[in-house]
Design a protein around this motif. Structure first.
Motif, mmCIF file in Angstrom:
data_model
loop_
_atom_site.group_PDB
_atom_site.id
_atom_site.type_symbol
_atom_site.label_atom_id
_atom_site.label_comp_id
_atom_site.label_asym_id
_atom_site.label_seq_id
_atom_site.Cartn_x
_atom_site.Cartn_y
_atom_site.Cartn_z
ATOM 1 N N VAL A 21 0.846 -1.202 0.000
ATOM 2 C CA VAL A 21 0.000 0.000 0.000
ATOM 3 C C VAL A 21 0.880 1.251 0.000
ATOM 4 O O VAL A 21 0.594 2.234 -0.687
ATOM 5 C CB VAL A 21 -0.948 0.002 1.223
ATOM 6 N N HIS A 22 1.966 1.217 0.777
ATOM 7 C CA HIS A 22 2.833 2.391 0.938
ATOM 8 C C HIS A 22 3.945 2.460 -0.108
ATOM 9 O O HIS A 22 4.378 3.557 -0.474
ATOM 10 C CB HIS A 22 3.440 2.392 2.345
ATOM 11 N N PHE A 23 4.396 1.283 -0.583
ATOM 12 C CA PHE A 23 5.477 1.236 -1.571
ATOM 13 C C PHE A 23 5.096 0.278 -2.701
ATOM 14 O O PHE A 23 5.637 -0.829 -2.804
ATOM 15 C CB PHE A 23 6.791 0.780 -0.918
ATOM 16 N N PRO A 24 4.143 0.687 -3.539
ATOM 17 C CA PRO A 24 3.630 -0.229 -4.570
ATOM 18 C C PRO A 24 4.672 -0.669 -5.593
ATOM 19 O O PRO A 24 4.541 -1.732 -6.183
ATOM 20 C CB PRO A 24 2.509 0.583 -5.236
ATOM 21 N N GLY A 25 5.711 0.131 -5.800
ATOM 22 C CA GLY A 25 6.693 -0.214 -6.828
ATOM 23 C C GLY A 25 7.948 -0.883 -6.295
ATOM 24 O O GLY A 25 8.924 -1.043 -7.030
ATOM 25 N N LEU A 26 7.942 -1.306 -5.033
ATOM 26 C CA LEU A 26 9.144 -1.872 -4.417
ATOM 27 C C LEU A 26 9.495 -3.228 -5.044
ATOM 28 O O LEU A 26 8.616 -4.080 -5.225
ATOM 29 C CB LEU A 26 8.930 -2.046 -2.913
ATOM 30 N N LYS A 27 10.770 -3.418 -5.375
ATOM 31 C CA LYS A 27 11.200 -4.676 -6.001
ATOM 32 C C LYS A 27 11.013 -5.839 -5.029
ATOM 33 O O LYS A 27 11.292 -5.721 -3.836
ATOM 34 C CB LYS A 27 12.675 -4.582 -6.406
ATOM 35 N N LYS A 28 10.554 -6.955 -5.554
ATOM 36 C CA LYS A 28 10.240 -8.117 -4.718
ATOM 37 C C LYS A 28 11.467 -8.630 -3.976
ATOM 38 O O LYS A 28 11.379 -9.042 -2.816
ATOM 39 C CB LYS A 28 9.640 -9.235 -5.576
ATOM 40 N N GLU A 29 12.626 -8.621 -4.644
ATOM 41 C CA GLU A 29 13.838 -9.127 -3.998
ATOM 42 C C GLU A 29 14.249 -8.255 -2.814
ATOM 43 O O GLU A 29 14.628 -8.752 -1.755
ATOM 44 C CB GLU A 29 15.002 -9.188 -5.010
ATOM 45 N N LEU A 30 14.141 -6.944 -3.014
ATOM 46 C CA LEU A 30 14.490 -6.010 -1.932
ATOM 47 C C LEU A 30 13.504 -6.153 -0.773
ATOM 48 O O LEU A 30 13.904 -6.168 0.394
ATOM 49 C CB LEU A 30 14.478 -4.569 -2.450
ATOM 50 N N LEU A 31 12.203 -6.284 -1.100
ATOM 51 C CA LEU A 31 11.186 -6.447 -0.063
ATOM 52 C C LEU A 31 11.433 -7.729 0.733
ATOM 53 O O LEU A 31 11.365 -7.727 1.962
ATOM 54 C CB LEU A 31 9.788 -6.474 -0.690
ATOM 55 N N ALA A 32 11.723 -8.826 0.032
ATOM 56 C CA ALA A 32 11.956 -10.110 0.708
ATOM 57 C C ALA A 32 13.149 -10.024 1.651
ATOM 58 O O ALA A 32 13.093 -10.490 2.795
ATOM 59 C CB ALA A 32 12.169 -11.204 -0.338
ATOM 60 N N ALA A 33 14.223 -9.389 1.191
ATOM 61 C CA ALA A 33 15.425 -9.256 2.025
ATOM 62 C C ALA A 33 15.155 -8.348 3.223
ATOM 63 O O ALA A 33 15.582 -8.646 4.349
ATOM 64 C CB ALA A 33 16.576 -8.705 1.185
ATOM 65 N N ALA A 34 14.445 -7.249 2.988
ATOM 66 C CA ALA A 34 14.126 -6.310 4.072
ATOM 67 C C ALA A 34 13.205 -6.955 5.097
ATOM 68 O O ALA A 34 13.384 -6.782 6.304
ATOM 69 C CB ALA A 34 13.485 -5.056 3.491
ATOM 70 N N MET A 35 12.227 -7.736 4.620
ATOM 71 C CA MET A 35 11.285 -8.399 5.534
ATOM 72 C C MET A 35 12.011 -9.430 6.397
ATOM 73 O O MET A 35 11.740 -9.554 7.595
ATOM 74 C CB MET A 35 10.175 -9.071 4.723
#
Length: 280
Positions: A191-205
């Motif tokens: 919702v807040h970062f709709p364009g965030l790359k999946k790989e970056l999101l997975a690593a950050a999570m």
């Protein structure tokens, strides 16, 4: 009207049920949960979704229940009487209406947020029992009974800093916002970062939950702190390599100050990383 979530707020099924149940029962919704889990934002989003004006009362340690009803400004009236001001003849000019008075006398239904009720004195909730239950109160200075034209949709938030009285709890519908699971958290981030790359999101999570699950933390990072951290990662253009550990072990993340908010937790985390390196 029923709340079914909004574009800006990811509401779980049980949370939507709680909002609608409190509206059906015509009881305040008491929302508890860790700081940063969206309790205040819930009231804002429900009000916007249902097209209701939102009145907010943010509670402090010095807040008294009477302030939510009204305050009589006797000092101003005395000063004006000494100056010969004509308005002293009407006591209504010196009644400062609180948020409950405004909510009760509104010409249309409104949503009312009583935010962080546990910050106030222990007697604060008890002092509001009758007003919240009967939706009315008496103004002794003007000798009038203020009754709600429309029953407001009331949200009360608490961070569990103090236990609330049983008599008060009996008048509320209760819901505890659990900390989001990974899948729900991904939806919130989207919702807040709709364009965030999946790989970056997975690593950050992964890094976020590694930090959060560290035993002994004084303050676990919350949803709002994860969003702040992601905002910084994007703004600073932090690469995926910096977030990912080569051996899949916990490492000190970049900009860790967005996640950990006291020196004990930072020290504890650094010790864990050091111990893991020693055991390689």
């Amino acid at each position: 009207m029923k709340f079914q979530g909004s574009q800006n707020y990811v509401a779980t099924e049980d949370l939507m049920l709680a909002v609608n149940a409190s509206a059906t029962l015509r009881k305040p919704l008491l929302v508890k949960g860790e700081p940063g889990t969206g309790k205040t934002m819930l009231a804002e989003e429900v009000a916007e979704s249902l097209k209701l004006p939102l009145l907010q009362w943010h509670i402090k340690s010095t807040t008294k229940a009477q302030q939510g009803l009204y305050e009589y400004d006797a000092v101003s009236r005395l000063r004006d009487s000494q100056l010969g001001d004509e308005k002293v003849k009407d006591i209504h000019n010196y009644i400062l209406k609180g948020v409950l008075w405004q909510a009760f006398t509104a010409d249309q239904p409104v949503a009312l947020l009583i935010d962080e009720i546990d910050k106030a004195d222990i007697e604060f909730p008890n002092d509001l029992l009758r007003e919240i239950d009967r939706m009315e109160f008496y103004c002794y200075e003007t000798r009038e009974l203020i009754k709600a034209k429309h029953r407001p949709l009331v949200f009360i938030t608490s961070n569990n800093e103090k236990e609330l009285p049983d008599a008060f709890l009996r008048r509320c519908f209760f819901h505890y916002i659990k900390f989001p699971e990974a899948e729900t958290m991904k939806k919130i981030v989207d919702v807040h970062f709709p364009g965030l790359k999946k790989e970056l999101l997975a690593a950050a999570m992964k890094t976020f939950y590694d930090v959060r699950n560290l035993p002994g933390l004084k303050k676990k990072p919350s949803t709002s702190e994860l969003l702040d951290w992601l905002k910084l990662l994007v703004a600073e253009d932090i690469s995926l390599d910096v977030l990912q550990s080569q051996d899949n072990k916990v490492s000190v993340p970049p900009l860790v100050g967005a996640l950990l908010k006291n020196e004990q937790d930072v020290t504890l985390f650094e010790k864990l990383v050091f111990m893991q390196r020693q055991n390689r």
